[in-house]
Design an enzyme around this catalytic site. Structure first.
Site, short mmCIF file in Angstrom:
data_model
loop_
_atom_site.label_atom_id
_atom_site.label_comp_id
_atom_site.label_asym_id
_atom_site.label_seq_id
_atom_site.Cartn_x
_atom_site.Cartn_y
_atom_site.Cartn_z
N MET A 141 -9.00 7.18 9.74
CA MET A 141 -9.49 7.80 8.50
C MET A 141 -10.47 8.93 8.77
SD MET A 141 -9.91 4.42 6.11
CE MET A 141 -10.42 3.25 7.35
N ASP A 193 0.83 -1.19 0.00
CA ASP A 193 0.00 0.00 0.00
C ASP A 193 0.87 1.24 0.00
OD1 ASP A 193 -2.15 -1.58 0.16
OD2 ASP A 193 -2.56 -1.24 2.28
N LYS A 231 -3.73 2.60 -2.18
CA LYS A 231 -5.08 3.15 -2.19
C LYS A 231 -5.08 4.31 -1.22
CE LYS A 231 -6.89 -0.74 -1.20
NZ LYS A 231 -7.81 -1.72 -0.63
N1 SAH Z 1 -4.37 -1.20 8.72
C1 SAH Z 1 -4.02 0.12 9.18
C2 SAH Z 1 -5.14 1.11 8.99
C3 SAH Z 1 -5.47 1.39 7.58
S1 SAH Z 1 -6.71 2.63 7.45
C4 SAH Z 1 -3.56 0.05 10.62
O1 SAH Z 1 -3.73 -0.99 11.26
O2 SAH Z 1 -3.02 1.04 11.12
C5 SAH Z 1 -5.71 4.08 7.20
C6 SAH Z 1 -5.81 4.97 8.40
O3 SAH Z 1 -4.94 4.53 9.42
C7 SAH Z 1 -5.35 6.39 8.14
O4 SAH Z 1 -6.36 7.16 7.55
C8 SAH Z 1 -5.04 6.87 9.55
O5 SAH Z 1 -6.21 7.18 10.24
C9 SAH Z 1 -4.47 5.62 10.16
N2 SAH Z 1 -3.00 5.62 10.11
C10 SAH Z 1 -2.21 4.76 9.47
N3 SAH Z 1 -0.91 5.05 9.68
C11 SAH Z 1 -0.89 6.12 10.48
C12 SAH Z 1 0.14 6.89 11.08
N4 SAH Z 1 1.44 6.61 10.86
N5 SAH Z 1 -0.21 7.94 11.86
C13 SAH Z 1 -1.49 8.23 12.07
N6 SAH Z 1 -2.50 7.53 11.54
C14 SAH Z 1 -2.21 6.48 10.77
#
Ligand code: SAH
Length: 468
Positions: A380, A245, A267
């Site tokens: 998100m 991703d 995405k």
């Molecule tokens: N599978 C991922 C989430 C995917 S959805 C997980 O477990 O973290 C994507 C969302 O994750 C982003 O919109 C944000 O809200 C959050 N996110 C992912 N990486 C991040 C980061 N380094 N700092 C803050 N939010 C993060």
């Protein structure tokens, strides 16, 4: 890169060494091990140098003539004038010269080495920090034990048969990887060479039966590569192809096997570059080619990552898979912002919620989400800060509830904005928060004020407002 690294074949080649003391002796020993013919020039020489049968010793002052027929020279005297004369003679002849420990007179440097012949590791800091090179060498000395040399020796002996048995390069690479990471290497480590050799033979016989491809669904964590698990690292280093991703940090991708193919199926909220259907197809295609496929997702693959759907698809098509969990954004953002997600005094539970403004916000059970004494970690949510505030307040959560927005959690550019629920939208706008960011709602958010330890200090809505 200031210096070009290379390993030279000096077998039966003449090398000039100027100097006859202990340092010269050390260099000569190494040159002889590599099969070089040494011409040594020095008025005074150690007994070992004098008596060694395969060194030609000229007990005289250095003369540029001594360069005759030498592929390079090493000057190991403590006389600056002599060292300079050797360097000058080398330049004139366009030959390489190393003056021991004098980088500015040298046209090549001799690296620090870890010798596990035939495996040799050379380390250089480009002459800038020899002490650092020594430190790295010590670390590697303890990490790369003697069995690596034995394993390399075993593979050297079998090289011809392996090549004959597996003419296809890819099959050969896979074979070598099985050997160096698997049972054969383990047996060599246990000092059981005969069994290692039998195991090698068995592995070779089985190697050309077509391989079943497989998919490893790997959580890449939030950004800081140090948060990868050892299993994730191993999967990355064994992968033939990686579908990742856009959220996955470069720092993490850099740990993958260098010649693994990389496909970004990124995405981003809004701009869908590759559809989920296409991603599924790609996984299937790659696995059917017999490849080891890593499906690498930001955070944890099972938390808002559609990892479940991908596995269901693979299961339908009979492709074997494994899952390596990762540190999800909520856990990482909490830790790196100094926000304990649960706390005896403030929150008995934590909920991970997707607050994607497009599809999911309307369906959320806001009445339960608005309950006191729980922490919400909203994924998100950047585009829907106003809705989050309105719904939670309408369903009874106090407008004064502390909130934190953690942008780029665990990354070098992490930012933390602190506000109250009532101020959430304004604070997000004033700070121009962008994805990826996580919203944490609950009393624990305020603890970031005193528990923050990583990156820049959190900014409060008051401070943002004062600037605006
Ligand atoms: N599978 C991922 C989430 C995917 S959805 C997980 O477990 O973290 C994507 C969302 O994750 C982003 O919109 C944000 O809200 C959050 N996110 C992912 N990486 C991040 C980061 N380094 N700092 C803050 N939010 C993060």
């Amino acid at each position: 890169m200031r210096y070009f690294p290379l390993f030279a074949d000096l077998h039966d080649r003449r090398v000039l060494v100027v100097g006859g003391g202990a340092v010269a002796e050390r260099k000569v020993r190494l040159l002889l091990e590599a099969g070089a013919r040494v011409r040594l020039v020095a008025p005074e020489v150690t007994a070992w140098l004098r008596e060694h049968p395969s060194i030609t010793v000229h007990r005289e002052q250095f003369d540029p003539q001594h360069f005759e027929g030498a592929v390079f020279a090493i000057a190991a005297t403590d006389d600056r004038a002599v060292n300079e004369a050797v360097a000058a003679a080398g330049r004139e002849r366009n030959a390489l010269v190393n003056v021991v420990d004098v980088a500015e007179l040298s046209s090549f440097i001799v690296p620090a080495i870890v010798d596990r012949t035939p495996l040799v590791i050379a380390i250089s800091t480009g002459g800038v920090a020899p002490v650092l090179a020594r430190l790295v060498r010590e670390r590697l000395e303890s990490l790369i034990d003697g069995s690596f040399g034995q394993l390399a020796g075993l593979l050297q002996r079998w090289r011809g048969r392996i090549k004959g048995g597996l003419p296809d390069v890819n099959a050969r690479r896979r074979f070598y990887e099985t050997v160096v990471r698997g049972q054969v290497a383990a047996l060599v480590r246990n000092n059981d060479l005969p069994r290692a050799e039998r195991e090698l033979e068995r592995t070779l016989q089985q190697a050309d039966t077509p391989r079943q491809g497989r998919v490893v669904l790997v959580g890449a964590g939030p950004g800081d590569a140090g948060l990868l698990t050892l299993n994730a690292l191993r999967a990355l280093q064994e992968a033939d192809v990686i579908l990742h991703d856009r959220l996955v940090a470069d720092e993490v991708l850099n740990l993958a096997r260098r010649d693994a193919d990389r496909i970004c199926v990124g995405k981003m909220a809004g701009g869908h570059s590759v559809s989920q259907g296409r991603i599924n197809e790609l996984l299937l295609e790659q696995a059917r080619l017999g490849r080891r496929v890593v499906r690498l997702k930001g955070g944890d693959p099972f938390i808002f990552g559609r990892g479940g759907e991908e596995l269901e698809f693979l299961e339908q098509h009979g492709i074997p898979f494994e899952v390596v969990p990762g540190i999800t954004a909520a856990i990482a953002c909490g830790a790196y912002a100094g926000i304990p997600l649960t706390h005896r005094e403030h929150a008995q539970s934590v909920r991970f919620v997707t607050a994607h403004s497009g599809d999911s916000m309307g369906d959320l059970d806001w009445a339960t989400l608005a309950r006191e004494r729980q922490t919400l970690a909203l994924y998100m949510g950047v585009a829907g800060l106003g809705t989050i505030r309105d719904q939670l307040v309408r369903h009874g959560r106090a407008p004064s509830t502390p909130v934190a927005i953690v942008e780029n959690g665990s990354r070098s550019n992490q930012r933390v904005v602190l506000a109250t629920l009532a101020e959430l939208e304004d604070a997000g706008r004033a700070a121009a928060v962008k994805s990826p960011a996580l919203v944490i709602v609950g009393e624990v958010a305020a603890l970031a004020g005193k528990l923050h330890w990583f990156g820049s200090a959190p900014v409060s809505w008051q401070a943002l407002r004062a600037v605006a």
